[in-house]
Design a protein around this motif. Structure first.
Motif, PDB file in Angstrom:
ATOM      1  N   VAL A 285       0.470  -0.997   0.706  1.00  0.00           N
ATOM      2  CA  VAL A 285       0.426  -0.002   0.215  1.00  0.00           C
ATOM      3  C   VAL A 285       0.626   1.214   0.144  1.00  0.00           C
ATOM      4  O   VAL A 285       0.426   2.085  -0.902  1.00  0.00           O
ATOM      5  CB  VAL A 285      -0.603  -0.142   1.267  1.00  0.00           C
ATOM      6  CG1 VAL A 285      -1.606   1.125   1.160  1.00  0.00           C
ATOM      7  CG2 VAL A 285      -1.542  -1.601   1.614  1.00  0.00           C
ATOM      8  N   ALA A 286       1.701   1.351   0.927  1.00  0.00           N
ATOM      9  CA  ALA A 286       3.185   2.336   0.999  1.00  0.00           C
ATOM     10  C   ALA A 286       3.192   2.533  -0.721  1.00  0.00           C
ATOM     11  O   ALA A 286       3.698   3.838  -1.601  1.00  0.00           O
ATOM     12  CB  ALA A 286       4.379   2.204   1.901  1.00  0.00           C
ATOM     13  N   ARG A 287       3.727   1.789  -1.378  1.00  0.00           N
ATOM     14  CA  ARG A 287       4.453   1.741  -2.689  1.00  0.00           C
ATOM     15  C   ARG A 287       3.585   2.494  -3.963  1.00  0.00           C
ATOM     16  O   ARG A 287       3.764   3.273  -4.223  1.00  0.00           O
ATOM     17  CB  ARG A 287       5.129   0.778  -2.725  1.00  0.00           C
ATOM     18  CG  ARG A 287       6.530   0.941  -4.271  1.00  0.00           C
ATOM     19  CD  ARG A 287       6.756   1.665  -4.207  1.00  0.00           C
ATOM     20  NE  ARG A 287       7.809   1.631  -5.568  1.00  0.00           N
ATOM     21  CZ  ARG A 287       7.842   3.155  -6.065  1.00  0.00           C
ATOM     22  NH1 ARG A 287       7.475   4.318  -5.527  1.00  0.00           N
ATOM     23  NH2 ARG A 287       8.336   2.558  -7.419  1.00  0.00           N
ATOM     24  N   ALA A 288       2.245   2.322  -3.461  1.00  0.00           N
ATOM     25  CA  ALA A 288       1.552   2.088  -4.314  1.00  0.00           C
ATOM     26  C   ALA A 288       0.878   3.723  -4.487  1.00  0.00           C
ATOM     27  O   ALA A 288       1.212   4.329  -5.052  1.00  0.00           O
ATOM     28  CB  ALA A 288      -0.153   0.742  -4.016  1.00  0.00           C
ATOM     29  N   LEU A 289       0.714   4.280  -3.018  1.00  0.00           N
ATOM     30  CA  LEU A 289       0.814   5.245  -3.093  1.00  0.00           C
ATOM     31  C   LEU A 289       2.068   6.219  -3.432  1.00  0.00           C
ATOM     32  O   LEU A 289       1.341   7.550  -3.462  1.00  0.00           O
ATOM     33  CB  LEU A 289       0.360   6.345  -1.678  1.00  0.00           C
ATOM     34  CG  LEU A 289      -0.673   4.995  -1.035  1.00  0.00           C
ATOM     35  CD1 LEU A 289      -1.066   5.048   0.887  1.00  0.00           C
ATOM     36  CD2 LEU A 289      -2.165   5.628  -1.382  1.00  0.00           C
ATOM     37  N   GLU A 290       3.087   6.133  -3.107  1.00  0.00           N
ATOM     38  CA  GLU A 290       3.939   6.297  -3.414  1.00  0.00           C
ATOM     39  C   GLU A 290       4.186   6.581  -5.377  1.00  0.00           C
ATOM     40  O   GLU A 290       4.435   8.076  -5.960  1.00  0.00           O
ATOM     41  CB  GLU A 290       5.433   5.949  -3.785  1.00  0.00           C
ATOM     42  CG  GLU A 290       5.879   5.847  -2.115  1.00  0.00           C
ATOM     43  CD  GLU A 290       7.296   4.684  -1.252  1.00  0.00           C
ATOM     44  OE1 GLU A 290       7.541   5.062  -0.514  1.00  0.00           O
ATOM     45  OE2 GLU A 290       7.763   4.211  -2.441  1.00  0.00           O
ATOM     46  N   ILE A 291       3.308   5.607  -6.089  1.00  0.00           N
ATOM     47  CA  ILE A 291       3.572   6.134  -6.858  1.00  0.00           C
ATOM     48  C   ILE A 291       2.281   6.096  -7.522  1.00  0.00           C
ATOM     49  O   ILE A 291       2.766   7.549  -8.363  1.00  0.00           O
ATOM     50  CB  ILE A 291       3.691   4.083  -8.050  1.00  0.00           C
ATOM     51  CG1 ILE A 291       4.813   3.019  -7.576  1.00  0.00           C
ATOM     52  CG2 ILE A 291       2.915   4.608  -9.595  1.00  0.00           C
ATOM     53  CD1 ILE A 291       4.639   2.059  -7.780  1.00  0.00           C
ATOM     54  N   LYS A 292       1.339   6.171  -7.354  1.00  0.00           N
ATOM     55  CA  LYS A 292       0.230   6.994  -7.507  1.00  0.00           C
ATOM     56  C   LYS A 292       1.433   8.298  -7.866  1.00  0.00           C
ATOM     57  O   LYS A 292       0.285   9.460  -7.676  1.00  0.00           O
ATOM     58  CB  LYS A 292      -0.741   6.740  -6.903  1.00  0.00           C
ATOM     59  CG  LYS A 292      -1.947   7.814  -6.696  1.00  0.00           C
ATOM     60  CD  LYS A 292      -3.152   6.651  -7.285  1.00  0.00           C
ATOM     61  CE  LYS A 292      -4.311   7.602  -7.143  1.00  0.00           C
ATOM     62  NZ  LYS A 292      -5.125   6.996  -8.535  1.00  0.00           N
ATOM     63  N   LYS A 293       1.177   8.922  -6.506  1.00  0.00           N
ATOM     64  CA  LYS A 293       1.931  10.557  -6.215  1.00  0.00           C
ATOM     65  C   LYS A 293       2.987  11.137  -7.901  1.00  0.00           C
ATOM     66  O   LYS A 293       2.856  11.932  -8.135  1.00  0.00           O
ATOM     67  CB  LYS A 293       2.843  10.959  -5.011  1.00  0.00           C
ATOM     68  CG  LYS A 293       2.680  11.194  -4.166  1.00  0.00           C
ATOM     69  CD  LYS A 293       2.726  11.725  -2.522  1.00  0.00           C
ATOM     70  CE  LYS A 293       2.077  11.723  -1.452  1.00  0.00           C
ATOM     71  NZ  LYS A 293       2.772  11.974  -0.248  1.00  0.00           N
ATOM     72  N   GLU A 294       4.054   9.712  -7.936  1.00  0.00           N
ATOM     73  CA  GLU A 294       5.211  10.293  -8.981  1.00  0.00           C
ATOM     74  C   GLU A 294       3.784  10.328 -10.462  1.00  0.00           C
ATOM     75  O   GLU A 294       3.940  10.977 -11.348  1.00  0.00           O
ATOM     76  CB  GLU A 294       5.681   8.974  -9.079  1.00  0.00           C
ATOM     77  CG  GLU A 294       6.440   8.947  -8.139  1.00  0.00           C
ATOM     78  CD  GLU A 294       7.409   7.689  -8.262  1.00  0.00           C
ATOM     79  OE1 GLU A 294       8.029   6.931  -9.642  1.00  0.00           O
ATOM     80  OE2 GLU A 294       7.526   6.601  -7.473  1.00  0.00           O
ATOM     81  N   TYR A 295       2.794   9.704 -10.317  1.00  0.00           N
ATOM     82  CA  TYR A 295       2.110   9.690 -11.272  1.00  0.00           C
ATOM     83  C   TYR A 295       0.884   9.949 -11.205  1.00  0.00           C
ATOM     84  O   TYR A 295      -0.536   8.804 -11.278  1.00  0.00           O
ATOM     85  CB  TYR A 295       1.906   8.247 -12.279  1.00  0.00           C
ATOM     86  CG  TYR A 295       3.159   7.723 -12.914  1.00  0.00           C
ATOM     87  CD1 TYR A 295       3.820   8.507 -14.434  1.00  0.00           C
ATOM     88  CD2 TYR A 295       4.242   6.985 -11.922  1.00  0.00           C
ATOM     89  CE1 TYR A 295       5.155   7.708 -14.277  1.00  0.00           C
ATOM     90  CE2 TYR A 295       5.235   6.128 -12.808  1.00  0.00           C
ATOM     91  CZ  TYR A 295       5.773   6.923 -13.632  1.00  0.00           C
ATOM     92  OH  TYR A 295       7.378   6.653 -13.832  1.00  0.00           O
ATOM     93  N   PRO A 296       0.388  11.316 -10.931  1.00  0.00           N
ATOM     94  CA  PRO A 296      -1.124  11.428 -10.358  1.00  0.00           C
ATOM     95  C   PRO A 296      -2.039  11.284 -11.442  1.00  0.00           C
ATOM     96  O   PRO A 296      -1.855  11.777 -12.787  1.00  0.00           O
ATOM     97  CB  PRO A 296      -0.911  13.015 -10.357  1.00  0.00           C
ATOM     98  CG  PRO A 296       0.449  13.623 -10.883  1.00  0.00           C
ATOM     99  CD  PRO A 296       1.173  12.335 -10.935  1.00  0.00           C
ATOM    100  N   ASP A 297      -3.812  11.166 -11.157  1.00  0.00           N
ATOM    101  CA  ASP A 297      -4.004  10.905 -12.537  1.00  0.00           C
ATOM    102  C   ASP A 297      -5.116  11.593 -11.986  1.00  0.00           C
ATOM    103  O   ASP A 297      -6.666  12.315 -13.048  1.00  0.00           O
ATOM    104  CB  ASP A 297      -5.227   9.630 -11.752  1.00  0.00           C
ATOM    105  CG  ASP A 297      -5.804   9.767 -10.586  1.00  0.00           C
ATOM    106  OD1 ASP A 297      -5.797  10.907  -9.891  1.00  0.00           O
ATOM    107  OD2 ASP A 297      -6.594   8.540  -9.697  1.00  0.00           O
ATOM    108  N   GLY A 298      -4.268  13.255 -11.769  1.00  0.00           N
ATOM    109  CA  GLY A 298      -5.487  14.197 -12.429  1.00  0.00           C
ATOM    110  C   GLY A 298      -6.951  14.965 -11.329  1.00  0.00           C
ATOM    111  O   GLY A 298      -7.824  15.218 -11.596  1.00  0.00           O
ATOM    112  N   GLY A 299      -7.379  14.430  -9.712  1.00  0.00           N
ATOM    113  CA  GLY A 299      -7.829  13.782  -9.648  1.00  0.00           C
ATOM    114  C   GLY A 299      -9.073  12.971  -9.593  1.00  0.00           C
ATOM    115  O   GLY A 299     -10.118  13.056  -9.176  1.00  0.00           O
ATOM    116  N   LYS A 300      -9.100  12.202 -10.565  1.00  0.00           N
ATOM    117  CA  LYS A 300      -9.635  10.459 -10.300  1.00  0.00           C
ATOM    118  C   LYS A 300      -9.575   9.471  -9.634  1.00  0.00           C
ATOM    119  O   LYS A 300      -8.780   9.397  -8.568  1.00  0.00           O
ATOM    120  CB  LYS A 300      -9.539  10.047 -11.581  1.00  0.00           C
ATOM    121  CG  LYS A 300     -10.010  11.069 -13.252  1.00  0.00           C
ATOM    122  CD  LYS A 300      -9.966  10.000 -14.306  1.00  0.00           C
ATOM    123  CE  LYS A 300     -10.129  11.054 -15.288  1.00  0.00           C
ATOM    124  NZ  LYS A 300      -9.856  10.484 -16.676  1.00  0.00           N
TER     125      LYS A 300
END
Length: 77
Positions: free
Chosen positions: A62-77
């Protein structure tokens, strides 16, 4: 008959969104740095009866997934 106008910004936005999503998915599944490896480990440990180890691996995932999500943001989706 009206000429259809092409909005270059809309085309770029759609492309960028798809490209970011693609990069995020590749990052999740990267065998060395992705988060999926932790979730796979968690499932394996849980199947083997190691609940504590499974929970620890899940937390890392979960921690790594959140880091990746920050690296590649989805524009608020």
């Amino acid at each position: 008959m009206q000429e259809e106008r092409i909005d270059p910004q809309a085309i770029y936005d759609e492309y960028a969104e798809k490209e970011i999503e693609s990069r995020r998915r590749r990052a999740y599944s990267d065998p060395d740095t992705g988060s999926d490896r932790y979730f796979a480990e968690s499932s394996k440990l849980l199947a083997m009866g190691d609940v504590e180890g499974a929970e620890a691996a899940k937390i890392k995932g979960v921690a790594r997934a959140l880091e990746i999500k920050k690296e590649y943001p989805d524009g608020g989706k």
